[in-house]
Write a protein that holds these residues in place. Structure first.
Motif, PDB file in Angstrom:
ATOM      1  N   VAL A 194       0.843  -1.200   0.000  1.00 35.25           N
ATOM      2  CA  VAL A 194       0.000   0.000   0.000  1.00 35.25           C
ATOM      3  C   VAL A 194       0.881   1.254   0.000  1.00 35.25           C
ATOM      4  CG1 VAL A 194      -1.702   1.331   1.300  1.00 35.25           C
ATOM      5  CG2 VAL A 194      -1.980  -1.135   1.060  1.00 35.25           C
ATOM      6  N   LEU A 195       1.926   1.246   0.816  1.00 34.62           N
ATOM      7  CA  LEU A 195       2.836   2.391   0.827  1.00 34.62           C
ATOM      8  C   LEU A 195       3.522   2.551  -0.524  1.00 34.62           C
ATOM      9  CD1 LEU A 195       4.524   2.214   4.360  1.00 34.62           C
ATOM     10  CD2 LEU A 195       2.451   3.422   3.645  1.00 34.62           C
ATOM     11  N   SER A 196       3.790   1.444  -1.202  1.00 33.02           N
ATOM     12  CA  SER A 196       4.391   1.504  -2.527  1.00 33.02           C
ATOM     13  C   SER A 196       3.448   2.176  -3.522  1.00 33.02           C
ATOM     14  CB  SER A 196       4.728   0.089  -3.011  1.00 33.02           C
ATOM     15  OG  SER A 196       5.206   0.096  -4.337  1.00 33.02           O
ATOM     16  N   LEU A 197       2.165   1.822  -3.480  1.00 34.58           N
ATOM     17  CA  LEU A 197       1.182   2.451  -4.359  1.00 34.58           C
ATOM     18  C   LEU A 197       1.086   3.949  -4.093  1.00 34.58           C
ATOM     19  CD1 LEU A 197      -1.724  -0.166  -4.333  1.00 34.58           C
ATOM     20  CD2 LEU A 197      -0.314   0.468  -6.292  1.00 34.58           C
ATOM     21  N   ALA A 239       3.387   5.827  -2.826  1.00 37.80           N
ATOM     22  CA  ALA A 239       4.636   6.451  -3.275  1.00 37.80           C
ATOM     23  C   ALA A 239       4.646   6.646  -4.784  1.00 37.80           C
ATOM     24  CB  ALA A 239       5.833   5.603  -2.849  1.00 37.80           C
ATOM     25  N   LYS A 240       4.054   5.706  -5.511  1.00 36.54           N
ATOM     26  CA  LYS A 240       3.989   5.847  -6.969  1.00 36.54           C
ATOM     27  C   LYS A 240       3.110   7.039  -7.351  1.00 36.54           C
ATOM     28  CE  LYS A 240       6.591   2.508  -8.523  1.00 36.54           C
ATOM     29  NZ  LYS A 240       7.832   2.822  -9.290  1.00 36.54           N
ATOM     30  N   THR A 241       2.047   7.271  -6.596  1.00 34.33           N
ATOM     31  CA  THR A 241       1.222   8.453  -6.861  1.00 34.33           C
ATOM     32  C   THR A 241       1.993   9.722  -6.525  1.00 34.33           C
ATOM     33  OG1 THR A 241      -0.824   7.231  -6.460  1.00 34.33           O
ATOM     34  CG2 THR A 241      -0.945   9.617  -6.309  1.00 34.33           C
ATOM     35  N   HIS A 242       2.724   9.705  -5.407  1.00 29.36           N
ATOM     36  CA  HIS A 242       3.593  10.854  -5.097  1.00 29.36           C
ATOM     37  C   HIS A 242       4.500  11.155  -6.287  1.00 29.36           C
ATOM     38  CE1 HIS A 242       2.213  10.667  -1.090  1.00 29.36           C
ATOM     39  NE2 HIS A 242       3.186   9.978  -0.536  1.00 29.36           N
ATOM     40  N   ALA A 243       5.117  10.100  -6.818  1.00 30.49           N
ATOM     41  CA  ALA A 243       6.079  10.279  -7.902  1.00 30.49           C
ATOM     42  C   ALA A 243       5.397  10.808  -9.160  1.00 30.49           C
ATOM     43  CB  ALA A 243       6.783   8.954  -8.207  1.00 30.49           C
ATOM     44  N   ARG A 244       4.204  10.310  -9.438  1.00 31.28           N
ATOM     45  CA  ARG A 244       3.488  10.765 -10.629  1.00 31.28           C
ATOM     46  C   ARG A 244       3.146  12.244 -10.527  1.00 31.28           C
ATOM     47  NH1 ARG A 244      -1.082  11.690 -13.216  1.00 31.28           N
ATOM     48  NH2 ARG A 244      -2.425  11.691 -11.386  1.00 31.28           N
ATOM     49  N   ILE A 245       2.647  12.655  -9.363  1.00 33.14           N
ATOM     50  CA  ILE A 245       2.284  14.058  -9.179  1.00 33.14           C
ATOM     51  C   ILE A 245       3.542  14.928  -9.120  1.00 33.14           C
ATOM     52  CG2 ILE A 245       1.215  15.699  -7.580  1.00 33.14           C
ATOM     53  CD1 ILE A 245      -0.835  13.501  -6.962  1.00 33.14           C
ATOM     54  N   GLY A 246       4.577  14.423  -8.451  1.00 30.54           N
ATOM     55  CA  GLY A 246       5.836  15.159  -8.418  1.00 30.54           C
ATOM     56  C   GLY A 246       6.379  15.390  -9.808  1.00 30.54           C
ATOM     57  N   GLN A 247       6.311  14.354 -10.636  1.00 27.62           N
ATOM     58  CA  GLN A 247       6.792  14.486 -12.014  1.00 27.62           C
ATOM     59  C   GLN A 247       5.924  15.443 -12.821  1.00 27.62           C
ATOM     60  OE1 GLN A 247       8.534  11.121 -14.499  1.00 27.62           O
ATOM     61  NE2 GLN A 247       6.428  11.164 -15.237  1.00 27.62           N
ATOM     62  N   GLU A 248       4.605  15.392 -12.588  1.00 26.40           N
ATOM     63  CA  GLU A 248       3.692  16.297 -13.289  1.00 26.40           C
ATOM     64  C   GLU A 248       4.023  17.758 -12.968  1.00 26.40           C
ATOM     65  OE1 GLU A 248      -0.445  16.461 -15.265  1.00 26.40           O
ATOM     66  OE2 GLU A 248       1.195  15.023 -15.224  1.00 26.40           O
ATOM     67  N   ILE A 249       4.205  18.042 -11.685  1.00 23.28           N
ATOM     68  CA  ILE A 249       4.531  19.414 -11.281  1.00 23.28           C
ATOM     69  C   ILE A 249       5.920  19.790 -11.779  1.00 23.28           C
ATOM     70  CG2 ILE A 249       4.939  20.914  -9.281  1.00 23.28           C
ATOM     71  CD1 ILE A 249       2.705  19.353  -7.849  1.00 23.28           C
ATOM     72  N   PHE A 250       6.843  18.850 -11.735  1.00 23.09           N
ATOM     73  CA  PHE A 250       8.193  19.061 -12.267  1.00 23.09           C
ATOM     74  C   PHE A 250       8.119  19.537 -13.722  1.00 23.09           C
ATOM     75  CE2 PHE A 250      12.062  17.836 -14.363  1.00 23.09           C
ATOM     76  CZ  PHE A 250      13.070  17.842 -13.412  1.00 23.09           C
ATOM     77  N   ILE A 300       9.533  12.183  -6.594  1.00 24.42           N
ATOM     78  CA  ILE A 300       9.944  11.227  -7.624  1.00 24.42           C
ATOM     79  C   ILE A 300      10.881  10.189  -7.021  1.00 24.42           C
ATOM     80  CG2 ILE A 300      11.237  10.963  -9.775  1.00 24.42           C
ATOM     81  CD1 ILE A 300      10.199  13.794 -10.547  1.00 24.42           C
ATOM     82  N   HIS A 301      11.807  10.642  -6.205  1.00 24.38           N
ATOM     83  CA  HIS A 301      12.755   9.730  -5.558  1.00 24.38           C
ATOM     84  C   HIS A 301      12.027   8.752  -4.638  1.00 24.38           C
ATOM     85  CE1 HIS A 301      16.595   8.374  -3.967  1.00 24.38           C
ATOM     86  NE2 HIS A 301      16.135   8.570  -2.739  1.00 24.38           N
ATOM     87  N   ALA A 302      11.047   9.251  -3.891  1.00 25.33           N
ATOM     88  CA  ALA A 302      10.276   8.383  -2.993  1.00 25.33           C
ATOM     89  C   ALA A 302       9.563   7.295  -3.784  1.00 25.33           C
ATOM     90  CB  ALA A 302       9.258   9.213  -2.205  1.00 25.33           C
ATOM     91  N   GLY A 303       9.132   7.631  -4.999  1.00 17.82           N
ATOM     92  CA  GLY A 303       8.468   6.653  -5.843  1.00 17.82           C
ATOM     93  C   GLY A 303       9.400   5.568  -6.345  1.00 17.82           C
ATOM     94  N   ARG A 304      10.692   5.760  -6.147  1.00 14.97           N
ATOM     95  CA  ARG A 304      11.673   4.741  -6.536  1.00 14.97           C
ATOM     96  C   ARG A 304      12.157   3.932  -5.338  1.00 14.97           C
ATOM     97  NH1 ARG A 304      15.073   8.990 -10.361  1.00 14.97           N
ATOM     98  NH2 ARG A 304      13.513   9.117 -12.032  1.00 14.97           N
ATOM     99  N   THR A 305      12.384   4.602  -4.206  1.00 12.40           N
ATOM    100  CA  THR A 305      12.962   3.908  -3.058  1.00 12.40           C
ATOM    101  C   THR A 305      11.929   3.138  -2.232  1.00 12.40           C
ATOM    102  OG1 THR A 305      12.782   5.934  -1.729  1.00 12.40           O
ATOM    103  CG2 THR A 305      14.868   5.542  -2.865  1.00 12.40           C
ATOM    104  N   ILE A 306      10.768   3.740  -1.990  1.00  9.33           N
ATOM    105  CA  ILE A 306       9.762   3.080  -1.156  1.00  9.33           C
ATOM    106  C   ILE A 306       9.297   1.755  -1.761  1.00  9.33           C
ATOM    107  CG2 ILE A 306       7.402   3.294  -0.247  1.00  9.33           C
ATOM    108  CD1 ILE A 306       8.053   6.278   0.272  1.00  9.33           C
ATOM    109  N   PRO A 307       9.013   1.684  -3.067  1.00  4.42           N
ATOM    110  CA  PRO A 307       8.649   0.381  -3.642  1.00  4.42           C
ATOM    111  C   PRO A 307       9.740  -0.671  -3.506  1.00  4.42           C
ATOM    112  CG  PRO A 307       7.925   2.139  -5.078  1.00  4.42           C
ATOM    113  CD  PRO A 307       8.801   2.780  -4.033  1.00  4.42           C
ATOM    114  N   ARG A 308      11.008  -0.260  -3.501  1.00  5.48           N
ATOM    115  CA  ARG A 308      12.081  -1.240  -3.321  1.00  5.48           C
ATOM    116  C   ARG A 308      12.039  -1.818  -1.906  1.00  5.48           C
ATOM    117  NH1 ARG A 308      11.928   0.661  -7.663  1.00  5.48           N
ATOM    118  NH2 ARG A 308      10.351  -0.986  -7.671  1.00  5.48           N
ATOM    119  N   LEU A 309      11.773  -0.964  -0.918  1.00  8.93           N
ATOM    120  CA  LEU A 309      11.636  -1.454   0.458  1.00  8.93           C
ATOM    121  C   LEU A 309      10.421  -2.365   0.571  1.00  8.93           C
ATOM    122  CD1 LEU A 309      12.418   1.893   2.331  1.00  8.93           C
ATOM    123  CD2 LEU A 309      13.896  -0.124   2.223  1.00  8.93           C
ATOM    124  N   ALA A 310       9.352  -2.019  -0.137  1.00  9.24           N
ATOM    125  CA  ALA A 310       8.151  -2.858  -0.120  1.00  9.24           C
ATOM    126  C   ALA A 310       8.448  -4.243  -0.693  1.00  9.24           C
ATOM    127  CB  ALA A 310       7.036  -2.178  -0.912  1.00  9.24           C
TER     128      ALA A 310
END
Length: 443
Positions: A233-236, A238-249, A286-296
């Protein structure tokens, strides 16, 4: 779930004193549950509860003892027993095993982390809802496959984010139901041996003492699927964080410039280029969307264990890392959204870059009322090609096309090409999304 949004609070859950206090609280709850069912003397349970204070097991004393015994539970108990009477020492940790205590401690840390992360998501949704309503009529270009599609509103874009995080809150709520059933007191091999003839009833009382629901009867130590689900769930999220972070980026890039992250004036964008205003929080997301799923993934791998209760993992540091990173990312998202700057003029300029082509569907639909739709679409595409080849405005090209003039007046064409003429359903959609995600009476 009532909690505050604070990554520091989550980090503090895993600090030595808090972790030790959690273990002692669990030991005290177990003693009270055992006394309730006559398994140990009530006086022993009362003293164990009274002496369940982390200050009695200092980190220095624990570390010294651990350096000798090399077992965290034994080291803690050895130090703590120095403050207990002979009777309490006899009955503390009575019939339990280390994994019962530390599994329950992990579940308590996860439960508290879920509350905190959920509070962060609720705060982010509040900020997004305010932003969406403020810009429910602010037109911008919609983009598909990296190309201009047709106009939407910025409020619509934000409403998509709201929907994602509202579903994530549902996932956390569903997960928490299983977490709340995961307090565990089942003994060395998970079959209640050594815990007495009332062991199942004692476990139920133990869970209640800790504020948890009726525990699962089946042993879960060797499977840990609920902990793995926590990671998923935390991975999912985090992926949304990354998507929105990338959108704003991307939206705040120089060539688009439709939104901007709010930063203090003294923040430095580049060591060599004074003009730069680089994104900060979007990069973190974006970084959180890469690291958190790895921990998951590690927590998911931890479902694969040997036999009943063997364990080759190092679960605790992974749970700590993923919990703290997730709380930090959720907190960062809330702050980013709450101060996001929107440039409506830049949004309009970007729509106009394609000279009205983005409204071509409206023109085709209007013509389709007078001819077959396929012919209308082909005609509009032909006029767009002519407009581009001749270097003339789309509106001018439409006004000079005989096939169009037969059915559409120039004022009709002007209205069709006006991106601010919004479909009321689009505005209603934003309002409905915000209303659906609004706090419920039970929250």
């Amino acid at each position: 779930m009532a909690s505050t949004c604070s990554s520091r609070e989550v980090a503090d859950l895993f600090a030595y004193e808090a972790r030790t206090q959690t273990v002692l609280d669990i030991e005290a709850a177990m003693a009270r549950a055992q006394a309730e069912h006559g398994h140990i003397p009530k006086s022993a349970a009362e003293e164990i509860t009274r002496q369940a204070r982390a200050e009695l097991v200092t980190e220095a004393d624990f570390s010294e003892e651990y350096s000798t015994v090399r077992h965290r539970m034994v080291a803690l108990l050895n130090v703590w027993r120095r403050s207990l009477s002979a009777e309490a020492s006899q009955y503390v940790h009575y019939g339990a095993t280390t994994v019962d205590i530390y599994d329950t401690a992990t579940i308590m840390q996860i439960n508290a982390s879920i509350e905190n992360i959920d509070a962060c998501l609720a705060g982010a949704i509040d900020a997004m809802s305010e932003l969406a309503l403020a810009h429910k009529s602010t037109v911008m270009i919609g983009r598909t496959l990296g190309q201009h599609a047709q106009p939407i509103t910025f409020g619509k874009k934000v409403s998509v984010w709201i929907g994602e995080y509202d579903r994530h809150r549902d996932r956390l709520s569903d997960l928490r139901e299983r977490v709340m059933r995961s307090a565990i007191l089942k003994g060395a091999v998970g079959d209640y041996s050594g815990l007495g003839p009332k062991a199942i009833a004692i476990e139920k009382s133990f869970a209640r003492e800790l504020g948890f629901a009726k525990p699962y009867t089946a042993d879960w130590h060797g499977t840990r699927d609920v902990i793995a689900e926590y990671g998923m769930v935390l991975s999912l999220i985090a992926k949304t964080h990354a998507r929105i972070g990338q959108e704003i980026f991307l939206l705040q890039s120089t060539d688009i410039g439709e939104v901007r992250e709010s930063l203090p004036e003294d923040v430095v964008g580049s060591s060599s280029m004074p003009h730069k205003r680089n994104p900060i929080v979007p990069e973190r997301l974006i970084h959180a969307g890469r690291t958190i799923p790895r921990l998951a993934e590690v927590l998911g791998d931890d479902q694969v264990n040997f036999y009943e209760r063997d364990n080759t993992s190092r679960l605790s540091p992974i749970v700590e890392d993923i919990s703290v990173q997730s709380a930090t990312a959720a907190r960062s998202l809330t702050r980013l959204i709450g101060s996001l700057e929107v440039d409506a003029e830049a949004m309009r300029r970007n729509i106009d870059r394609t000279s009205g082509y983005a409204m071509s569907q409206r023109v085709a639909f209007a013509l389709a009322e007078h001819m077959p739709r396929t012919e209308a679409e082909a005609l509009v595409k032909q006029i767009i090609r002519f407009s581009a080849e001749q270097g003339i405005d789309f509106e001018e090209a439409l006004n000079t096309a005989t096939e169009v003039n037969m059915y559409l007046h120039p004022t009709d064409i002007t209205a069709l090409l006006d991106p601010t003429q919004l479909d009321q359903q689009a505005i209603a959609q934003v309002e409905a999304v915000v209303a659906d995600a609004a706090p419920k009476p039970t929250e």
